[in-house]
Design a protein around this motif. Sequence first.
Motif, mmCIF file in Angstrom:
data_model
loop_
_atom_site.group_PDB
_atom_site.id
_atom_site.type_symbol
_atom_site.label_atom_id
_atom_site.label_comp_id
_atom_site.label_asym_id
_atom_site.label_seq_id
_atom_site.Cartn_x
_atom_site.Cartn_y
_atom_site.Cartn_z
ATOM 1 N N GLN A 172 0.824 -1.192 0.000
ATOM 2 C CA GLN A 172 0.000 0.000 0.000
ATOM 3 C C GLN A 172 0.865 1.251 0.000
ATOM 4 O OE1 GLN A 172 -2.243 -1.245 3.566
ATOM 5 N NE2 GLN A 172 -4.062 -1.144 2.262
ATOM 6 N N PHE A 173 0.460 2.221 -0.816
ATOM 7 C CA PHE A 173 1.113 3.524 -0.889
ATOM 8 C C PHE A 173 0.149 4.552 -0.301
ATOM 9 C CE2 PHE A 173 3.251 0.982 -3.981
ATOM 10 C CZ PHE A 173 4.550 1.463 -4.052
ATOM 11 N N PHE A 174 0.468 5.087 0.859
ATOM 12 C CA PHE A 174 -0.397 6.057 1.532
ATOM 13 C C PHE A 174 -0.005 7.496 1.234
ATOM 14 C CE2 PHE A 174 -0.164 2.391 4.556
ATOM 15 C CZ PHE A 174 -1.431 1.902 4.304
ATOM 16 N N ALA A 175 1.288 7.748 1.076
ATOM 17 C CA ALA A 175 1.793 9.108 0.870
ATOM 18 C C ALA A 175 3.126 9.004 0.141
ATOM 19 C CB ALA A 175 1.970 9.817 2.211
ATOM 20 N N PRO A 176 3.504 10.048 -0.592
ATOM 21 C CA PRO A 176 4.788 10.008 -1.302
ATOM 22 C C PRO A 176 5.973 10.190 -0.364
ATOM 23 C CG PRO A 176 3.706 12.122 -1.651
ATOM 24 C CD PRO A 176 2.753 11.275 -0.864
ATOM 25 N N ILE A 177 7.109 9.703 -0.830
ATOM 26 C CA ILE A 177 8.397 9.975 -0.185
ATOM 27 C C ILE A 177 9.117 10.931 -1.123
ATOM 28 C CG2 ILE A 177 10.591 9.027 0.612
ATOM 29 C CD1 ILE A 177 9.110 6.345 1.027
ATOM 30 N N PHE A 178 9.624 12.019 -0.579
ATOM 31 C CA PHE A 178 10.246 13.042 -1.402
ATOM 32 C C PHE A 178 11.763 12.962 -1.348
ATOM 33 C CE2 PHE A 178 6.053 14.765 -0.353
ATOM 34 C CZ PHE A 178 5.586 15.069 -1.634
ATOM 35 N N ILE A 179 12.385 13.449 -2.404
ATOM 36 C CA ILE A 179 13.839 13.581 -2.435
ATOM 37 C C ILE A 179 14.248 14.442 -1.238
ATOM 38 C CG2 ILE A 179 15.805 14.462 -3.778
ATOM 39 C CD1 ILE A 179 14.210 11.980 -4.931
ATOM 40 N N GLY A 180 15.283 14.013 -0.539
ATOM 41 C CA GLY A 180 15.744 14.712 0.656
ATOM 42 C C GLY A 180 15.177 14.140 1.935
ATOM 43 N N ASN A 181 14.140 13.298 1.835
ATOM 44 C CA ASN A 181 13.590 12.628 3.024
ATOM 45 C C ASN A 181 14.493 11.476 3.433
ATOM 46 O OD1 ASN A 181 10.010 12.689 2.198
ATOM 47 N ND2 ASN A 181 11.260 14.264 3.109
ATOM 48 N N LYS A 182 14.418 11.139 4.710
ATOM 49 C CA LYS A 182 15.009 9.896 5.188
ATOM 50 C C LYS A 182 13.900 8.852 5.157
ATOM 51 C CE LYS A 182 15.734 9.125 9.636
ATOM 52 N NZ LYS A 182 16.349 9.102 11.003
ATOM 53 N N MET A 183 14.121 7.759 4.415
ATOM 54 C CA MET A 183 13.163 6.665 4.399
ATOM 55 C C MET A 183 13.542 5.703 5.517
ATOM 56 S SD MET A 183 12.240 3.625 1.675
ATOM 57 C CE MET A 183 12.474 4.582 0.245
ATOM 58 N N ILE A 184 12.556 5.375 6.359
ATOM 59 C CA ILE A 184 12.764 4.477 7.490
ATOM 60 C C ILE A 184 11.942 3.222 7.241
ATOM 61 C CG2 ILE A 184 12.557 4.201 9.998
ATOM 62 C CD1 ILE A 184 12.347 7.418 9.967
ATOM 63 N N LEU A 185 12.596 2.062 7.257
ATOM 64 C CA LEU A 185 11.920 0.783 7.056
ATOM 65 C C LEU A 185 11.988 -0.006 8.354
ATOM 66 C CD1 LEU A 185 13.905 1.279 4.257
ATOM 67 C CD2 LEU A 185 12.210 -0.358 3.502
ATOM 68 N N LYS A 186 10.821 -0.423 8.851
ATOM 69 C CA LYS A 186 10.727 -1.214 10.077
ATOM 70 C C LYS A 186 10.148 -2.563 9.682
ATOM 71 C CE LYS A 186 9.836 2.919 12.790
ATOM 72 N NZ LYS A 186 8.880 3.617 13.669
ATOM 73 N N SER A 187 10.843 -3.635 10.030
ATOM 74 C CA SER A 187 10.430 -4.940 9.548
ATOM 75 C C SER A 187 10.601 -6.011 10.614
ATOM 76 C CB SER A 187 11.264 -5.302 8.317
ATOM 77 O OG SER A 187 10.821 -6.491 7.742
ATOM 78 N N SER A 188 9.614 -6.938 10.650
ATOM 79 C CA SER A 188 9.689 -8.036 11.607
ATOM 80 C C SER A 188 8.884 -9.224 11.096
ATOM 81 C CB SER A 188 9.152 -7.594 12.973
ATOM 82 O OG SER A 188 7.807 -7.196 12.880
ATOM 83 N N ILE A 204 6.485 -11.621 6.757
ATOM 84 C CA ILE A 204 7.283 -10.503 7.252
ATOM 85 C C ILE A 204 6.509 -9.224 6.964
ATOM 86 C CG2 ILE A 204 9.460 -9.257 7.009
ATOM 87 C CD1 ILE A 204 10.629 -12.049 6.061
ATOM 88 N N GLY A 205 6.319 -8.423 7.994
ATOM 89 C CA GLY A 205 5.629 -7.147 7.843
ATOM 90 C C GLY A 205 6.624 -6.014 7.748
ATOM 91 N N ILE A 206 6.307 -5.040 6.882
ATOM 92 C CA ILE A 206 7.179 -3.882 6.717
ATOM 93 C C ILE A 206 6.343 -2.615 6.823
ATOM 94 C CG2 ILE A 206 8.757 -2.636 5.183
ATOM 95 C CD1 ILE A 206 8.382 -6.071 4.249
ATOM 96 N N ARG A 207 6.814 -1.688 7.613
ATOM 97 C CA ARG A 207 6.218 -0.355 7.708
ATOM 98 C C ARG A 207 7.281 0.624 7.236
ATOM 99 N NH1 ARG A 207 2.385 2.739 10.947
ATOM 100 N NH2 ARG A 207 3.230 4.830 11.279
ATOM 101 N N ILE A 208 6.893 1.502 6.322
ATOM 102 C CA ILE A 208 7.835 2.484 5.784
ATOM 103 C C ILE A 208 7.343 3.881 6.156
ATOM 104 C CG2 ILE A 208 8.938 3.405 3.710
ATOM 105 C CD1 ILE A 208 8.474 0.643 2.410
ATOM 106 N N GLU A 209 8.277 4.678 6.638
ATOM 107 C CA GLU A 209 7.989 6.067 6.999
ATOM 108 C C GLU A 209 8.979 6.977 6.300
ATOM 109 O OE1 GLU A 209 6.475 5.092 11.544
ATOM 110 O OE2 GLU A 209 8.561 5.714 11.226
ATOM 111 N N ALA A 210 8.555 8.217 6.068
ATOM 112 C CA ALA A 210 9.442 9.237 5.518
ATOM 113 C C ALA A 210 9.595 10.335 6.557
ATOM 114 C CB ALA A 210 8.874 9.812 4.228
ATOM 115 N N GLU A 211 10.834 10.711 6.819
ATOM 116 C CA GLU A 211 11.092 11.816 7.740
ATOM 117 C C GLU A 211 11.621 12.998 6.954
ATOM 118 O OE1 GLU A 211 13.797 13.100 11.609
ATOM 119 O OE2 GLU A 211 13.851 11.025 10.915
ATOM 120 N N ASP A 212 10.944 14.127 7.076
ATOM 121 C CA ASP A 212 11.448 15.377 6.502
ATOM 122 C C ASP A 212 12.543 15.860 7.447
ATOM 123 O OD1 ASP A 212 11.873 18.197 6.077
ATOM 124 O OD2 ASP A 212 10.005 18.233 4.918
#
Length: 163
Positions: free
Chosen positions: A70-86, A97-105
């Motif tokens: 699922q794509f909920f929101a875009p990740i922009f150039i310059g963001n830190k992409m954080i992948l959490k997986s277990s 295996i579940g993965i949650r992806i976050e973008a940090e401005d």
Amino acid sequence: MKGKTVKESSLVSSHLMLMEHSGNFLFVNNRPIGMVHGGKIMTLMDEIAGMVGAKHSGRHVATAVIEKMQFFAPIFIGNKMILKSSVNYTGTTSMEIGIRIEAEDLITGKITHTNSCYLVAVAIDDYGKPCKVPQIIPETDDDKRRFKEAEIRNNKRLEERNS
């Protein structure tokens, strides 16, 4: 074969998203603006799932299923992409295996949940055949909830495969 807890094989990784991760970008107020390609996001997602699967099983793994990306929101150039997986659930030779992806401005500090996905990885022996994996031991309430939800998804996948 001894089981493993969820935290024993969980991983978190982060990556700075650069202009090379997007085909379309421009500069606004001296900041690169553009979105990261979905293919780059999926590549990093598959890589962390593979690492989690290998860490849990002690074997190389092969991705068998990518489910509910699922794509909920875009990740922009310059963001830190954080992948959490277990590991959410284990079968005999496979792991969900579940993965949650976050973008940090990095300028504002705002963190946005951008993607979620489930993968099924199969442990592979030295001859390229599926082999047994340690059972997952859910400890926390979240671990137990994820386990139950993954068990339902696994049963549904097996029903679909056998029908």
